[in-house]
Design a protein around this motif. Structure first.
Motif, PDB file in Angstrom:
ATOM      1  N   SER A  98       0.737  -1.276   0.109  1.00  0.00           N
ATOM      2  CA  SER A  98      -0.129   0.144  -0.203  1.00  0.00           C
ATOM      3  C   SER A  98       0.901   1.153  -0.022  1.00  0.00           C
ATOM      4  CB  SER A  98      -0.885   0.056   1.308  1.00  0.00           C
ATOM      5  OG  SER A  98      -0.141  -0.273   2.386  1.00  0.00           O
ATOM      6  N   ALA A  99       1.643   1.395   0.755  1.00  0.00           N
ATOM      7  CA  ALA A  99       2.763   2.389   0.693  1.00  0.00           C
ATOM      8  C   ALA A  99       3.566   2.476  -0.529  1.00  0.00           C
ATOM      9  CB  ALA A  99       3.789   2.263   1.936  1.00  0.00           C
ATOM     10  N   ILE A 100       4.072   1.488  -1.071  1.00  0.00           N
ATOM     11  CA  ILE A 100       4.663   1.434  -2.423  1.00  0.00           C
ATOM     12  C   ILE A 100       3.917   2.181  -3.330  1.00  0.00           C
ATOM     13  CG2 ILE A 100       5.603   0.076  -3.991  1.00  0.00           C
ATOM     14  CD1 ILE A 100       6.455  -1.802  -1.603  1.00  0.00           C
ATOM     15  N   THR A 101       2.480   1.533  -3.274  1.00  0.00           N
ATOM     16  CA  THR A 101       1.637   1.997  -4.397  1.00  0.00           C
ATOM     17  C   THR A 101       1.653   3.569  -4.235  1.00  0.00           C
ATOM     18  OG1 THR A 101       0.453  -0.032  -4.393  1.00  0.00           O
ATOM     19  CG2 THR A 101      -0.717   1.643  -5.231  1.00  0.00           C
ATOM     20  N   GLU A 102       1.179   3.884  -3.151  1.00  0.00           N
ATOM     21  CA  GLU A 102       1.034   5.572  -2.843  1.00  0.00           C
ATOM     22  C   GLU A 102       2.439   6.143  -3.395  1.00  0.00           C
ATOM     23  OE1 GLU A 102       0.440   6.358   1.191  1.00  0.00           O
ATOM     24  OE2 GLU A 102       0.196   8.574   0.870  1.00  0.00           O
ATOM     25  N   ALA A 103       3.535   5.563  -3.284  1.00  0.00           N
ATOM     26  CA  ALA A 103       4.699   6.116  -3.482  1.00  0.00           C
ATOM     27  C   ALA A 103       4.823   6.402  -5.138  1.00  0.00           C
ATOM     28  CB  ALA A 103       6.037   5.552  -3.161  1.00  0.00           C
ATOM     29  N   LEU A 104       4.260   5.168  -5.958  1.00  0.00           N
ATOM     30  CA  LEU A 104       4.477   5.171  -7.430  1.00  0.00           C
ATOM     31  C   LEU A 104       3.350   6.121  -7.830  1.00  0.00           C
ATOM     32  CD1 LEU A 104       4.538   1.073  -7.828  1.00  0.00           C
ATOM     33  CD2 LEU A 104       6.304   2.948  -8.266  1.00  0.00           C
ATOM     34  N   CYS A 105       2.071   6.481  -6.919  1.00  0.00           N
ATOM     35  CA  CYS A 105       1.119   7.220  -7.655  1.00  0.00           C
ATOM     36  C   CYS A 105       1.725   8.614  -7.250  1.00  0.00           C
ATOM     37  CB  CYS A 105      -0.103   6.793  -6.748  1.00  0.00           C
ATOM     38  SG  CYS A 105      -0.697   5.420  -7.476  1.00  0.00           S
ATOM     39  N   ASP A 106       2.753   8.884  -6.457  1.00  0.00           N
ATOM     40  CA  ASP A 106       3.142  10.595  -6.363  1.00  0.00           C
ATOM     41  C   ASP A 106       3.705  10.778  -7.571  1.00  0.00           C
ATOM     42  OD1 ASP A 106       2.713  10.808  -3.691  1.00  0.00           O
ATOM     43  OD2 ASP A 106       4.953  10.458  -3.156  1.00  0.00           O
ATOM     44  N   ARG A 107       4.183   9.862  -8.510  1.00  0.00           N
ATOM     45  CA  ARG A 107       4.733  10.287  -9.843  1.00  0.00           C
ATOM     46  C   ARG A 107       3.383  10.338 -10.621  1.00  0.00           C
ATOM     47  NH1 ARG A 107       7.561   6.677 -14.353  1.00  0.00           N
ATOM     48  NH2 ARG A 107       7.402   7.988 -16.080  1.00  0.00           N
ATOM     49  N   TRP A 108       2.444   9.331 -10.716  1.00  0.00           N
ATOM     50  CA  TRP A 108       1.623   9.075 -11.791  1.00  0.00           C
ATOM     51  C   TRP A 108       0.383  10.053 -11.630  1.00  0.00           C
ATOM     52  CZ3 TRP A 108       2.586   7.413 -16.211  1.00  0.00           C
ATOM     53  CH2 TRP A 108       4.042   6.575 -16.407  1.00  0.00           C
ATOM     54  N   ARG A 109       0.087  10.660 -10.484  1.00  0.00           N
ATOM     55  CA  ARG A 109      -1.027  11.325  -9.807  1.00  0.00           C
ATOM     56  C   ARG A 109      -2.243  10.785 -10.589  1.00  0.00           C
ATOM     57  NH1 ARG A 109       0.763  15.060  -6.695  1.00  0.00           N
ATOM     58  NH2 ARG A 109       3.015  15.406  -6.584  1.00  0.00           N
ATOM     59  N   PRO A 110      -2.730   9.768 -10.255  1.00  0.00           N
ATOM     60  CA  PRO A 110      -3.964   9.329 -11.046  1.00  0.00           C
ATOM     61  C   PRO A 110      -5.460  10.114 -10.801  1.00  0.00           C
ATOM     62  CG  PRO A 110      -3.467   7.723  -9.304  1.00  0.00           C
ATOM     63  CD  PRO A 110      -2.541   8.581  -9.342  1.00  0.00           C
ATOM     64  N   GLY A 111      -5.276  10.935  -9.767  1.00  0.00           N
ATOM     65  CA  GLY A 111      -6.575  11.513  -9.503  1.00  0.00           C
ATOM     66  C   GLY A 111      -7.571  10.878  -8.675  1.00  0.00           C
ATOM     67  N   VAL A 112      -7.034   9.469  -8.296  1.00  0.00           N
ATOM     68  CA  VAL A 112      -7.896   8.655  -7.305  1.00  0.00           C
ATOM     69  C   VAL A 112      -7.030   8.172  -6.317  1.00  0.00           C
ATOM     70  CG1 VAL A 112      -9.512   7.969  -9.187  1.00  0.00           C
ATOM     71  CG2 VAL A 112      -7.526   6.662  -8.680  1.00  0.00           C
ATOM     72  N   ARG A 113      -7.538   7.811  -5.027  1.00  0.00           N
ATOM     73  CA  ARG A 113      -6.662   7.356  -4.056  1.00  0.00           C
ATOM     74  C   ARG A 113      -6.598   5.696  -4.454  1.00  0.00           C
ATOM     75  NH1 ARG A 113      -8.099   6.166   2.106  1.00  0.00           N
ATOM     76  NH2 ARG A 113      -5.942   5.644   2.779  1.00  0.00           N
ATOM     77  N   LEU A 114      -5.484   5.028  -4.951  1.00  0.00           N
ATOM     78  CA  LEU A 114      -5.400   3.773  -5.350  1.00  0.00           C
ATOM     79  C   LEU A 114      -4.913   2.930  -4.150  1.00  0.00           C
ATOM     80  CD1 LEU A 114      -5.572   1.483  -7.591  1.00  0.00           C
ATOM     81  CD2 LEU A 114      -3.136   2.251  -8.418  1.00  0.00           C
ATOM     82  N   LEU A 115      -5.739   1.652  -3.769  1.00  0.00           N
ATOM     83  CA  LEU A 115      -5.165   1.243  -2.652  1.00  0.00           C
ATOM     84  C   LEU A 115      -5.410  -0.460  -3.090  1.00  0.00           C
ATOM     85  CD1 LEU A 115      -7.379   2.171   0.203  1.00  0.00           C
ATOM     86  CD2 LEU A 115      -5.179   2.864  -0.107  1.00  0.00           C
ATOM     87  N   PRO A 116      -4.121  -1.019  -2.796  1.00  0.00           N
ATOM     88  CA  PRO A 116      -4.336  -2.655  -3.093  1.00  0.00           C
ATOM     89  C   PRO A 116      -5.173  -3.158  -2.187  1.00  0.00           C
ATOM     90  CG  PRO A 116      -2.368  -2.230  -1.777  1.00  0.00           C
ATOM     91  CD  PRO A 116      -2.994  -0.869  -1.945  1.00  0.00           C
ATOM     92  N   MET A 117      -5.988  -4.130  -2.531  1.00  0.00           N
ATOM     93  CA  MET A 117      -6.865  -4.842  -1.731  1.00  0.00           C
ATOM     94  C   MET A 117      -6.548  -5.192  -0.326  1.00  0.00           C
ATOM     95  SD  MET A 117      -7.502  -8.394  -3.737  1.00  0.00           S
ATOM     96  CE  MET A 117      -6.583  -9.949  -3.612  1.00  0.00           C
TER      97      MET A 117
END
Lengths: 320, 320
Positions: free
Chosen positions: B121-140
């Protein structure tokens, strides 16, 4: 004939190609097989982005296997840099190490095998199954030995990895000392001491005498095994300057003058039997070492082959 | 308004893009902020060459972040394949998974962070810091849950990773059953249950009901939290066939007919409040579920936005 070569990166790899050419073109009426075992420096190895990178082993493997970027002397031909671009886009450090995509695949294979428990020597053999370098390539040790450099960049003294000093700082920060971390407890990789025992002669290419050949000789047991053989080296210093790279910065760090004579004396007559110097250094005299002068720039395959042949001939002559 | 979307890969990502468009274009006199939390399927995750690959999370991240290969719906735009070529040249298996170089960088970052001890979950958040998908992306889940498929290819029954069945065999070997290995002991990732508790409504995109949405619902605690909300789903089946992919093979494996009605009944009225079906399935009736028909092919951004808006409107209507 059995030859052992202690190799660093670019200089070692090019010398080895010249040696293979020299042996391939040599008239050998007895049809005697020649075996070359290369003991490669692993002190420059570094873990980047979780991937284990072995620059010197790979440079030898790619160069002899026909996959090297000939212009730069290291890395892969026809390389792409997508992974590097993306890692930078993620803000990942370091960004000063030029990891190409094809090269990354080698590190992925190596890292996966390391994680599975294989020693570096077995991994190197597996990688060479593809590259078929025509030599037996052994890491100096399966144990992790890393060259660190003690520097003072104004913000205080600290030890940095050799690659950071060499690649990032281009060796421009003065080195107070160079330390081979882990060398004391390292063992030569399987096959290294046996190859040296069985060797007819040992050649030292014009590799960096401090951080390449020096790191190999720093693994306990290797210096003694090498010293017991007829050893001929090729000077990496021509007219007081390194042929390539920044070997002078490394020599300064250990208090050795940047000259063909000083490097030979640093190796010492108990290790070195013969020493090839450039014509510019024809007046070089080293007590207890046979010195020969010839053009030493490995500027094309023919000159490189001639240098390797001269080293070989001198070794055969000295062995008697 | 707070929306939670349970998403698989391509279908989920495209639906999410439509949802963002629908919300962006929505007249909202109160100026109310809408937050979208995406709970992504990680059952398809696989470790390849020592690198942890999360296909569904990455497809959502790349699609919403503007980096996806639009033609294929997954992977990176402007991709190169040097790493893959080299791994094949080394004889590394598997060769059936299409790892691009840019994509590899994402997996390198993720794997390095996993090795350093960070949860997914923390890694996905870090990756999304770059991609800025406009949603909060959480692994299940931060726990490893892997979908395996029990097959019999003639040489005997064996369980293979979902990716091997899906990508290598194109789901052509009949699946006897589909197992979510590790699901029993998995916990929802931090933030998942809280997002569901706070959600005004939950949307199920036309993702694979068995191995995408089904895997998410299989993490203990998630199904109950979803069922407590107003839930509207979009049928992934049109006229008895999957809109894309091979969801029919997954449905057969769990004994569910490939029809819009059967999928809704599989989710069940205790979970599902509303169900969007295609006009071809306009006569669909599901006890306890409000069914609406409209064109469901996400063939362009406008149609996709219309589908997302219809799902949203139905949910708001049902919530009352």
């Amino acid at each position: 004939m059995r030859i052992v070569v202690l190799a660093g990166g670019i200089g070692g790899a090019r010398f080895l190609r010249g040696l293979k050419d020299a042996l391939g073109n040599r008239a050998d009426p007895a049809g005697e097989e020649t075996e070359i075992t290369v003991v490669g420096n692993t002190g420059d190895d570094i873990t980047l982005f979780g991937l284990r990178v072995c620059p010197d082993l790979d440079t030898v493997m790619y160069t002899l296997g026909g996959g090297v970027n000939e212009d730069q002397g290291w890395g892969r031909a026809d390389e792409t840099f997508s992974v590097r671009e993306e890692l930078a886009a993620y803000g990942m450090e370091p960004q000063w190490f030029g990891l190409g995509d094809r090269d990354v695949a080698t590190h992925v294979v190596r890292s996966q095998m390391l994680a599975a428990g294989y020693p570096l020597s077995a991994i190197t053999e597996a990688l060479c199954d593809r590259w078929r370098p025509g030599v037996r390539l052994l890491p100096m040790s399966d144990d992790q030995v890393e060259t660190h450099v003690l520097v003072d960049d104004g913000s205080g003294r600290r030890a940095i990895h050799f690659q950071e000093w060499w690649v990032r700082h281009r060796a421009r920060i003065p080195a107070e000392s160079i330390v081979s971390v882990g060398a004391d407890g390292a063992k030569p990789a399987p096959g290294v001491l046996a190859a040296l025992r069985q060797a007819d002669l040992v050649l030292l290419p014009p590799s960096n005498p401090v951080v390449s050949v020096g790191s190999i000789l720093g693994v306990p047991g290797i210096r003694e095994a090498v010293s017991a053989k007829t050893v001929v080296g090729v000077s990496p210093i021509i007219g007081g300057a390194p042929v390539r790279g920044m070997a002078d910065a490394c020599l300064s760090a250990i208090g050795v003058e940047t000259s063909a004579r000083a490097v030979a004396e640093h190796y010492g007559p108990e290790l070195l039997d013969g020493w090839l110097v450039d014509e510019a250094d024809a007046d070089t005299e080293v007590a207890g070492v046979a010195v020969r002068a010839m053009p030493l720039y490995m500027s094309d395959p023919e000159r490189t082959e001639a240098i390797a042949r001269a080293a070989l001939d001198l070794a055969v002559e000295l062995k008697g």
